[in-house]
Design a protein around this motif. Structure first.
Motif, short mmCIF file in Angstrom:
data_model
loop_
_atom_site.label_atom_id
_atom_site.label_comp_id
_atom_site.label_asym_id
_atom_site.label_seq_id
_atom_site.Cartn_x
_atom_site.Cartn_y
_atom_site.Cartn_z
N CYS A 22 -91.71 40.19 37.53
CA CYS A 22 -90.60 40.31 38.30
C CYS A 22 -90.75 40.05 39.62
N ARG A 45 -79.22 51.90 27.90
CA ARG A 45 -80.50 51.23 28.50
C ARG A 45 -81.57 52.39 28.66
N TYR A 95 -85.07 44.64 32.04
CA TYR A 95 -84.69 44.68 33.31
C TYR A 95 -85.72 45.18 34.35
N TRP A 114 -81.33 45.53 40.83
CA TRP A 114 -81.48 45.02 39.38
C TRP A 114 -81.66 43.80 39.22
N GLN A 116 -81.35 40.43 36.63
CA GLN A 116 -80.57 39.92 35.35
C GLN A 116 -81.10 39.99 34.28
N GLY A 117 -82.47 40.30 33.89
CA GLY A 117 -82.85 40.68 32.84
C GLY A 117 -83.84 39.45 32.05
#
Length: 124
Positions: A22, A45, A95, A114, A116-117
């Motif tokens: 990430c 989640r 995420y 966050w 976008q996954g």
């Protein structure tokens, strides 16, 4: 403002490994605790792992304890999730999230930003 972009997802067989990354924008990455969450279709989640600002302290969800490892490199503005011994039940969108608090949190509502996954699919 922090922008997060996940990468590294894909299809893997049960028992295999993947490493998620990430990447965060901005020059304040080290002021954020970071976390990984996942969401499978039809499910809420779920907390996966988190790491404090310095990287010295980490926490894990019960279902991934001992198989996943979270780490961060503040010089590269990146947090990682090493996933080993993957199981079909690990299949989900993963995420990355940033928390401006002083310590990591397991609660999704406490995270401010966050990504976008990225999809992880584990075949049996």
């Amino acid at each position: 403002q922090v922008q997060l972009v996940e990468s590294g997802g894909g299809l893997v067989q049960a028992g295999g490994s993947l490493r998620l990354s990430c990447a965060a924008s901005g020059r304040t990455f080290s002021t954020y605790a970071m976390g990984w969450f996942r969401q499978a279709p039809g499910k809420e989640r779920e907390f996966v792992a988190a790491v404090c600002r310095s990287g010295a302290n980490t926490g894990y969800g019960d279902s991934v304890q001992g198989r996943f490892t979270i780490s961060r490199d503040n010089t590269k503005n990146t947090v990682y999730l090493q996933m080993n011994r993957l199981k079909p039940e690990d299949t989900a969108v993963y995420y990355c999230a940033a928390n401006s608090g002083s310590y990591y949190s397991t609660a999704a509502y406490s995270y401010d930003y966050w990504g976008q996954g990225t999809q992880v699919t584990v075949s049996s």
